[in-house]
Design an enzyme around this catalytic site. Structure first.
Site, short mmCIF file in Angstrom:
data_model
loop_
_atom_site.label_atom_id
_atom_site.label_comp_id
_atom_site.label_asym_id
_atom_site.label_seq_id
_atom_site.Cartn_x
_atom_site.Cartn_y
_atom_site.Cartn_z
CG HIS A 124 -0.38 0.30 2.52
ND1 HIS A 124 -0.02 -0.68 3.41
CD2 HIS A 124 -0.05 1.48 3.12
CE1 HIS A 124 0.47 -0.13 4.51
NE2 HIS A 124 0.47 1.18 4.36
CG ASP A 154 -0.01 -3.99 2.71
OD1 ASP A 154 0.24 -3.46 1.61
OD2 ASP A 154 -0.18 -3.34 3.75
CB SER A 228 3.15 1.76 6.23
OG SER A 228 1.97 1.91 6.98
#
Length: 379
Positions: A124, A154, A228
């Site tokens: 993402h 992911d 992230s």
């Protein structure tokens, strides 16, 4: 008389000055100061953080150079005002007001996993990016190439062309325990590289609703937007997870973060590097967990297994004779507790392999052979 008074005043002033100096600098010389042992104030000797048991300086120093900041850019068309689509407006002004395009930036983190420039991050972070730029901890910046990504876990792999890259050491995430101290390294909110500390709160977290395939490390180390794709390390600075998501109602950390264990991320990374994609096994069914209510409706005592909700026509299970309502309880002799476990086990099978599954149909166990298919790509 005046002269005597002047001499007295000068003498008194000098004596008061001497008294003030002695009482301030050497009070122990005054006769009314209590005698006894003088109190010695100890000052801490200069110490180095790496020698202190309450410091994780060494672990942070090992991990931080290999964690990078990732900047992505993409062109986004702005939504036009509804008035511009009005026929009367267009009659007078025509279609000269085209939707404008603006550049949108995104920010995340990544981890250098090899000296030849491979970087592990989240899907993402780089999703739909037209340009990807990587900023190293030493200030160097360079455009990165997306080697491949896997939306279902992911994860994504980037490649940069630089020499003398600092690489992280892989830890043993499979040996991690609840209560272990961990460090999260990344670039939260774009303020710059930061390290936070916490513990592992849980292992094997599934059904979080983030990815298709979930087996998360849960931690209370602060993970915020921008973290992230960054590193979750042990207290030696070894990589044990890729920080992926947080549970939040406000957008900030609430003390529940999730990381993908590195033993899983490593398998995905190697497939992406070798072939640019991830190939998984597939049975062509949709399923749901067994519950006490479902078990009672089937007159079963055991609630373990996965209920087959539907079977794709001409898929691997359909060809093998699997039907909706069957309860799959084992695959290749290994018991299945729930649908997530079945999904993960099937994904790890090699397409084309023939496997034996155990089902319950009409309260009877049956073994059925299925030829594993290739899981379709998920967008």
């Amino acid at each position: 008389m005046y002269r005597l008074w002047l001499i007295f005043a000068q003498t008194a002033t000098i004596l008061l000055a001497i008294f003030f100096v002695i009482s301030t600098l050497r009070p122990e010389l005054l006769p009314w100061t209590p005698r006894g042992e003088l109190v010695t104030i100890k000052e801490a000797a200069p110490s180095y953080a790496e020698s202190r048991p309450d410091s994780y300086y060494e672990a942070a120093s090992r991990a931080m150079p290999s964690v990078v900041n990732i900047f992505t850019r993409q062109a986004v068309k702005e939504t036009p005002h509804p008035l511009l689509n009005d026929p009367i407006f267009q009659r007078f002004f025509g279609e000269q007001f085209e939707p404008r395009t603006r550049r949108r930036s995104n920010l995340g983190s990544g981890v250098i996993v090899s000296a030849n420039g491979y970087i592990l991050t989240n899907h993402h972070v780089i999703e739909a990016a037209e340009e990807v730029e990587v900023a190293l901890s030493d200030g160097r910046k360079i455009e990165a190439k997306v080697i491949g990504s896997d939306p279902e876990t992911d994860l994504a792999v980037l490649k940069i062309e630089l020499q003398n890259l600092p690489t992280i050491t892989f830890g043993q995430s499979a040996l991690a325990k609840v209560g272990d101290v961990v460090l999260a390294v990344g670039n939260p909110f774009g303020v710059g590289q930061s390290v936070t500390m916490g513990i592992i709160g849980a292992l094997g977290r599934t059904k979080v609703g983030i990815n298709t395939f979930e087996d998360f490390i849960q931690t209370d180390a602060a993970i915020n937007p921008g973290n992230s794709g960054g590193a979750l390390t042990d207290t030696d600075g070894n990589l044990i997870g890729i920080n992926t998501a947080i549970y939040s109602r406000s957008g900030g950390s609430l003390g529940i973060g999730f990381a993908i264990p590195i033993h899983i991320a490593k398998e995905i990374m190697e497939q992406i590097i070798q072939s640019g994609t991830v190939i998984r096994g597939w049975l062509g069914v949709s399923m749901q967990d067994m519950t006490k209510e479902l078990a009672d409706s089937f007159n079963l005592d055991n609630v373990a297994g996965a209920l087959i909700a539907s079977v794709l026509k001409d898929g691997p299970s359909d060809k093998a004779g699997i039907k909706p309502g069957d309860i799959m309880i084992a695959i290749e002799g290994e018991s299945i507790e729930n649908s997530s476990e079945l999904l993960n086990k099937v994904a790890g099978l090699s397409p084309g392999k023939i496997v034996t599954v155990t089902i319950i149909r009409n309260k009877e166990e049956k073994n059925i052979e299925i030829k594993v298919g290739v899981r379709p790509k998920q967008m």
